[in-house]
Design an enzyme around this catalytic site. Structure first.
Site, short mmCIF file in Angstrom:
data_model
loop_
_atom_site.label_atom_id
_atom_site.label_comp_id
_atom_site.label_asym_id
_atom_site.label_seq_id
_atom_site.Cartn_x
_atom_site.Cartn_y
_atom_site.Cartn_z
N TYR A 68 -1.86 -0.54 10.70
CA TYR A 68 -2.14 -1.15 9.39
C TYR A 68 -0.95 -0.92 8.44
CZ TYR A 68 -3.76 -1.48 4.61
OH TYR A 68 -3.83 -1.78 3.28
N SER A 74 0.83 -1.20 0.00
CA SER A 74 0.00 0.00 0.00
C SER A 74 0.86 1.25 0.00
CB SER A 74 -0.86 -0.03 1.27
OG SER A 74 -1.45 1.22 1.48
N LYS A 108 1.96 -3.58 6.72
CA LYS A 108 2.35 -3.71 5.29
C LYS A 108 3.86 -3.55 5.14
CE LYS A 108 -1.61 -4.47 3.45
NZ LYS A 108 -1.90 -5.81 2.94
N1 LIG Z 1 -8.77 -1.27 -0.82
C1 LIG Z 1 -7.76 -0.45 -0.59
O1 LIG Z 1 -7.94 0.78 -0.52
C2 LIG Z 1 -6.34 -0.98 -0.42
C3 LIG Z 1 -5.26 -0.11 -0.59
C4 LIG Z 1 -3.98 -0.62 -0.42
C5 LIG Z 1 -3.77 -1.95 -0.09
N2 LIG Z 1 -4.85 -2.76 0.08
C6 LIG Z 1 -4.61 -4.16 0.45
O2 LIG Z 1 -5.07 -5.01 -0.58
C7 LIG Z 1 -5.57 -6.22 -0.03
C8 LIG Z 1 -6.98 -6.45 -0.53
O3 LIG Z 1 -7.77 -5.33 -0.18
P1 LIG Z 1 -9.33 -5.28 -0.43
O4 LIG Z 1 -9.70 -3.84 -0.56
O5 LIG Z 1 -9.72 -6.24 -1.48
O6 LIG Z 1 -9.83 -5.77 1.01
P2 LIG Z 1 -10.96 -6.83 1.36
O7 LIG Z 1 -11.16 -6.76 2.84
O8 LIG Z 1 -12.14 -6.65 0.49
O9 LIG Z 1 -10.24 -8.20 0.98
C9 LIG Z 1 -9.35 -8.86 1.85
C10 LIG Z 1 -9.82 -10.29 1.99
O10 LIG Z 1 -8.93 -10.97 2.86
C11 LIG Z 1 -9.71 -11.83 3.69
N3 LIG Z 1 -8.90 -12.10 4.89
C12 LIG Z 1 -8.47 -11.26 5.86
N4 LIG Z 1 -7.72 -11.92 6.75
C13 LIG Z 1 -7.65 -13.21 6.33
C14 LIG Z 1 -7.02 -14.38 6.83
N5 LIG Z 1 -6.31 -14.38 7.97
N6 LIG Z 1 -7.17 -15.53 6.14
C15 LIG Z 1 -7.89 -15.58 5.00
N7 LIG Z 1 -8.51 -14.52 4.48
C16 LIG Z 1 -8.38 -13.33 5.14
C17 LIG Z 1 -11.00 -11.08 3.94
O11 LIG Z 1 -12.07 -11.93 4.28
C18 LIG Z 1 -11.22 -10.40 2.59
O12 LIG Z 1 -12.02 -11.20 1.73
C19 LIG Z 1 -5.48 -6.09 1.49
O13 LIG Z 1 -4.32 -6.72 1.93
C20 LIG Z 1 -5.39 -4.59 1.68
O14 LIG Z 1 -4.70 -4.26 2.87
C21 LIG Z 1 -6.12 -2.32 -0.10
#
Ligand SMILES: NC(=O)c1ccc[n+]([C@@H]2O[C@H](COP(=O)([O-])OP(=O)(O)OC[C@H]3O[C@@H](n4cnc5c(N)ncnc54)[C@H](O)[C@@H]3O)[C@@H](O)[C@H]2O)c1
Length: 340
Positions: A151, A126, A155
């Protein structure tokens, strides 16, 4: 067929990436504990991707379950690691839960990869690893680790773990994708962002105001040193982001070592720009009220996206209007998300 394991693949970015990969001919296995997603997304991914998904309800911190997953899936050739908790204010309140989940899942996954000889990994990092940047646009050479919350630090530490693992194993190939602000939805309107509870990010909140689920938007801070006083971010369409993962996977097939790459458009938009564009795209007025700044929020953040172009041949193609239009299509067709 080249088979990819998507941890957290039932989530927002994972579901769009799964569809993109399936359309490119990859086999997809999704492992998700559904802590922030729902099972109903899986048939929609299959519908859009045109083939079956192998879904496993697995907590990526559970060593035994992860070992069983890898043992039952000897065809896994690479992994995209999306699984993680992502709510910044929650991470400030519950740092230990965030470290346990986000770092525990990373280490457990990488140990299983090591045992099973899986050498290619793409990681959801991120722009928060840059903290409050000294200058914009932010390039990958900017200082990292000065994160303002647990958070972001989870990362950053995950990135360090992966870099150390690459130093110890010359066969490993890891791409750390530093996302800026993903928004939008698949243009079909069948999958999109489906937050539980009160949305923490701008676009889902705006979309829920537009469908009448929330009364008005609170704009946090109108006294930032930006043209209209509201925070500026680099919004990127989730389907552009999904394509970036496909390119990163291809990159891992031809290179070894660890590379950090920004995925952003290189353009900043303010909160008020987004509200205006969303009203244009949806034809719905978005009532809003100014509220105090949120602690830890920064004024301006946008990417220098050149490295993604140089290494991956990738750049964002969709603009803010597309992002708002596609978000609106998803939200208006599914006002209550996947439960509709
Ligand atoms: N959406 C954003 O703005 C953003 C920005 C930068 C980075 N990210 C990163 O990208 C990734 C995906 O983000 P997203 O927006 O799709 O989030 P999201 O919450 O929709 O998807 C993350 C998924 O991981 C699953 N999860 C969490 N912990 C788990 C575990 N221990 N075992 C199995 N599954 C688990 C959740 O159920 C969820 O389906 C994340 O790591 C997030 O930190 C997201």
């Amino acid at each position: 067929m080249n088979t990819v394991l998507l941890t957290g693949g039932a989530g927002y970015i994972g579901s769009h990436t799964a569809v993109c990969l399936m359309r490119c001919g990859y086999g997809v296995i999704i492992a998700d504990n559904l802590i922030n997603s729902v099972r109903e997304v899986i048939p929609r991914i299959e519908e859009l991707g045109g083939r079956a998904v192998r879904f496993h309800e697995v907590d990526m911190c559970d060593e035994r379950a992860v070992e069983e997953l890898f043992s039952a899936s000897p065809d896994i050739g690479s992994v995209i690691h999306f699984a993680g908790l992502k709510c910044v204010p929650e991470s400030v309140r519950e740092p230990l839960r965030y470290y346990q989940n986000n770092l525990g899942a990373t280490v457990t996954l990488m140990q299983a990869m090591q045992r099973h000889g899986v050498k290619r990994l793409v990681f959801s990092s991120s722009a928060t690893v840059y903290g409050d940047p000294e200058t914009v646009p932010i390039s990958e050479t900017a200082p990292v680790g000065g994160c303002t919350n647990a958070y972001g630090r989870s990362k950053y530490i995950s990135e360090c773990i992966m870099q150390d693992a690459c130093k110890a194993d010359a066969e490993l190939s890891v791409v750390l994708l530093r996302y800026f602000n993903p928004i939008g939805a698949d243009e079909s309107g069948r999958i999109g962002e489906n937050p539980f509870g009160v949305p923490n990010n701008l676009l889902p909140y705006v979309a829920q105001v537009a469908v009448g689920r929330r009364e008005k938007l609170f704009v946090n801070g109108n006294d930032y040193p930006t043209p209209d006083g509201t925070g500026v971010r680099d919004y990127i369409h989730v389907t552009d982001l999904a394509r970036g993962h496909e390119r990163a996977l291809r990159y891992t097939e031809a290179h070894k070592g660890c590379e950090a790459i920004n995925l952003g458009t290189g353009k900043g938009a303010s909160v008020l720009d987004v509200v205006r564009e969303f009203s244009n795209a949806s034809g719905v007025d978005i009532p809003f009220e100014f509220a105090p700044r949120r602690p830890g929020d920064i004024a301006v953040c946008y990417a220098d996206p050149r490295k993604a172009w140089e290494l991956l041949g990738w750049k964002a193609e969709k603009d803010l209007h597309d992002m708002c239009l596609d978000t609106w299509r998803w939200q208006s067709a599914n006002p209550n998300g996947y439960t509709d």
